[in-house]
Design a protein around this motif. Sequence first.
Motif, PDB file in Angstrom:
ATOM      1  N   ALA A 175      -4.528  -5.394  -0.943  1.00 56.18           N
ATOM      2  CA  ALA A 175      -4.598  -5.816   0.453  1.00 56.18           C
ATOM      3  C   ALA A 175      -5.564  -6.987   0.609  1.00 56.18           C
ATOM      4  CB  ALA A 175      -5.035  -4.656   1.336  1.00 56.18           C
ATOM      5  N   GLU A 176      -5.095  -8.046   1.258  1.00 53.58           N
ATOM      6  CA  GLU A 176      -5.946  -9.215   1.522  1.00 53.58           C
ATOM      7  C   GLU A 176      -7.180  -8.836   2.327  1.00 53.58           C
ATOM      8  OE1 GLU A 176      -3.471 -11.936   3.659  1.00 53.58           O
ATOM      9  OE2 GLU A 176      -2.323 -12.493   1.882  1.00 53.58           O
ATOM     10  N   GLU A 177      -7.031  -7.871   3.215  1.00 54.62           N
ATOM     11  CA  GLU A 177      -8.103  -7.502   4.132  1.00 54.62           C
ATOM     12  C   GLU A 177      -9.235  -6.730   3.460  1.00 54.62           C
ATOM     13  OE1 GLU A 177      -4.317  -7.751   6.637  1.00 54.62           O
ATOM     14  OE2 GLU A 177      -4.840  -7.057   4.646  1.00 54.62           O
ATOM     15  N   ILE A 178      -9.001  -6.257   2.250  1.00 52.89           N
ATOM     16  CA  ILE A 178     -10.018  -5.479   1.528  1.00 52.89           C
ATOM     17  C   ILE A 178     -10.395  -6.245   0.274  1.00 52.89           C
ATOM     18  CG2 ILE A 178     -10.509  -3.324   0.325  1.00 52.89           C
ATOM     19  CD1 ILE A 178      -8.532  -1.979   2.263  1.00 52.89           C
ATOM     20  N   LYS A 179     -11.625  -6.662   0.214  1.00 49.58           N
ATOM     21  CA  LYS A 179     -12.104  -7.457  -0.916  1.00 49.58           C
ATOM     22  C   LYS A 179     -12.639  -6.542  -2.011  1.00 49.58           C
ATOM     23  CE  LYS A 179     -11.111 -11.105   1.310  1.00 49.58           C
ATOM     24  NZ  LYS A 179      -9.733 -11.487   1.227  1.00 49.58           N
ATOM     25  N   ALA A 180     -12.230  -6.831  -3.247  1.00 48.10           N
ATOM     26  CA  ALA A 180     -12.686  -6.054  -4.393  1.00 48.10           C
ATOM     27  C   ALA A 180     -12.866  -6.981  -5.581  1.00 48.10           C
ATOM     28  CB  ALA A 180     -11.676  -4.958  -4.723  1.00 48.10           C
ATOM     29  N   GLN A 181     -13.705  -6.574  -6.497  1.00 48.84           N
ATOM     30  CA  GLN A 181     -13.955  -7.358  -7.697  1.00 48.84           C
ATOM     31  C   GLN A 181     -12.650  -7.522  -8.480  1.00 48.84           C
ATOM     32  OE1 GLN A 181     -16.820  -5.579 -10.306  1.00 48.84           O
ATOM     33  NE2 GLN A 181     -16.671  -7.209 -11.798  1.00 48.84           N
ATOM     34  N   GLY A 182     -12.362  -8.739  -8.922  1.00 49.33           N
ATOM     35  CA  GLY A 182     -11.178  -9.020  -9.723  1.00 49.33           C
ATOM     36  C   GLY A 182      -9.896  -9.135  -8.938  1.00 49.33           C
ATOM     37  N   GLN A 183      -9.974  -9.073  -7.633  1.00 47.21           N
ATOM     38  CA  GLN A 183      -8.778  -9.065  -6.792  1.00 47.21           C
ATOM     39  C   GLN A 183      -7.930 -10.322  -6.956  1.00 47.21           C
ATOM     40  OE1 GLN A 183      -9.442  -7.493  -2.944  1.00 47.21           O
ATOM     41  NE2 GLN A 183      -7.683  -8.499  -2.017  1.00 47.21           N
ATOM     42  N   GLU A 184      -8.585 -11.429  -7.242  1.00 45.28           N
ATOM     43  CA  GLU A 184      -7.868 -12.703  -7.333  1.00 45.28           C
ATOM     44  C   GLU A 184      -6.857 -12.721  -8.481  1.00 45.28           C
ATOM     45  OE1 GLU A 184     -11.395 -12.687  -9.882  1.00 45.28           O
ATOM     46  OE2 GLU A 184     -11.190 -12.297  -7.740  1.00 45.28           O
ATOM     47  N   LYS A 185      -6.960 -11.782  -9.416  1.00 44.80           N
ATOM     48  CA  LYS A 185      -6.029 -11.723 -10.549  1.00 44.80           C
ATOM     49  C   LYS A 185      -4.665 -11.161 -10.164  1.00 44.80           C
ATOM     50  CE  LYS A 185      -9.648 -10.026 -13.563  1.00 44.80           C
ATOM     51  NZ  LYS A 185      -9.940  -9.013 -14.579  1.00 44.80           N
ATOM     52  N   PHE A 186      -4.574 -10.517  -9.012  1.00 46.07           N
ATOM     53  CA  PHE A 186      -3.386  -9.751  -8.648  1.00 46.07           C
ATOM     54  C   PHE A 186      -2.732 -10.255  -7.369  1.00 46.07           C
ATOM     55  CE2 PHE A 186      -6.344  -7.099 -10.991  1.00 46.07           C
ATOM     56  CZ  PHE A 186      -5.536  -6.682 -12.034  1.00 46.07           C
ATOM     57  N   GLU A 187      -1.462  -9.897  -7.225  1.00 46.20           N
ATOM     58  CA  GLU A 187      -0.732 -10.223  -5.996  1.00 46.20           C
ATOM     59  C   GLU A 187      -1.434  -9.549  -4.819  1.00 46.20           C
ATOM     60  OE1 GLU A 187       3.604  -9.455  -3.864  1.00 46.20           O
ATOM     61  OE2 GLU A 187       3.254  -8.665  -5.870  1.00 46.20           O
ATOM     62  N   GLN A 188      -1.486 -10.252  -3.694  1.00 43.40           N
ATOM     63  CA  GLN A 188      -2.106  -9.712  -2.492  1.00 43.40           C
ATOM     64  C   GLN A 188      -1.144  -9.831  -1.313  1.00 43.40           C
ATOM     65  OE1 GLN A 188      -6.186 -11.064  -1.834  1.00 43.40           O
ATOM     66  NE2 GLN A 188      -6.202 -11.816  -3.938  1.00 43.40           N
ATOM     67  N   VAL A 189      -1.223  -8.866  -0.417  1.00 46.12           N
ATOM     68  CA  VAL A 189      -0.405  -8.865   0.795  1.00 46.12           C
ATOM     69  C   VAL A 189      -1.295  -8.527   1.982  1.00 46.12           C
ATOM     70  CG1 VAL A 189       1.744  -8.243  -0.407  1.00 46.12           C
ATOM     71  CG2 VAL A 189       0.248  -6.443   0.494  1.00 46.12           C
ATOM     72  N   SER A 190      -0.820  -8.834   3.164  1.00 47.73           N
ATOM     73  CA  SER A 190      -1.573  -8.544   4.385  1.00 47.73           C
ATOM     74  C   SER A 190      -1.105  -7.226   5.000  1.00 47.73           C
ATOM     75  CB  SER A 190      -1.385  -9.671   5.399  1.00 47.73           C
ATOM     76  OG  SER A 190      -1.930  -9.288   6.644  1.00 47.73           O
ATOM     77  N   ILE A 191      -2.043  -6.310   5.167  1.00 49.49           N
ATOM     78  CA  ILE A 191      -1.740  -5.031   5.817  1.00 49.49           C
ATOM     79  C   ILE A 191      -1.246  -5.282   7.238  1.00 49.49           C
ATOM     80  CG2 ILE A 191      -2.761  -2.886   6.679  1.00 49.49           C
ATOM     81  CD1 ILE A 191      -4.808  -3.187   4.363  1.00 49.49           C
TER      82      ILE A 191
END
Length: 127
Positions: A5-21
């Motif tokens: 989820a784009e709205e929830i920031k986590a370490q390493g998130q930029e490596k994976f596909e993200q979507v908007s809740i």
Amino acid sequence: MLPLAEEIKAQGQEKFEQVSIAQLAGRLDPSLRKPLANYLSEAHSLLATGNIQDPMAPQRGLVVPFGYCTDGEWTWPSYWGYFVREYGVQLPANFIEHARERKFTPSSLSDEELFRAEEEFEEQFFG
């Protein structure tokens, strides 16, 4: 792996596909909310870190579970069960079909299968 989820920031998130809740809220067939949320929430936990604030309703406080789960084939952030149940957030069709084929009942994993899933998870995120 389900998108993050784009709205929830986590370490390493930029490596994976993200979507908007927010953009996916209310798009899930209402008849799928409960069984899909249960499937997502009742799967094996790979990592549990506690609860975080709901980005859609911050006034609710720390109510969103944060960690990662697996059924042995798919891995996902544990918050998806909450967002499916609370907001009817649409997930990818191929994941929904995967859960439907399993009658919305997460697989029981052997210790060896769970260990292998944990290794793959760690490699994806921390490798």
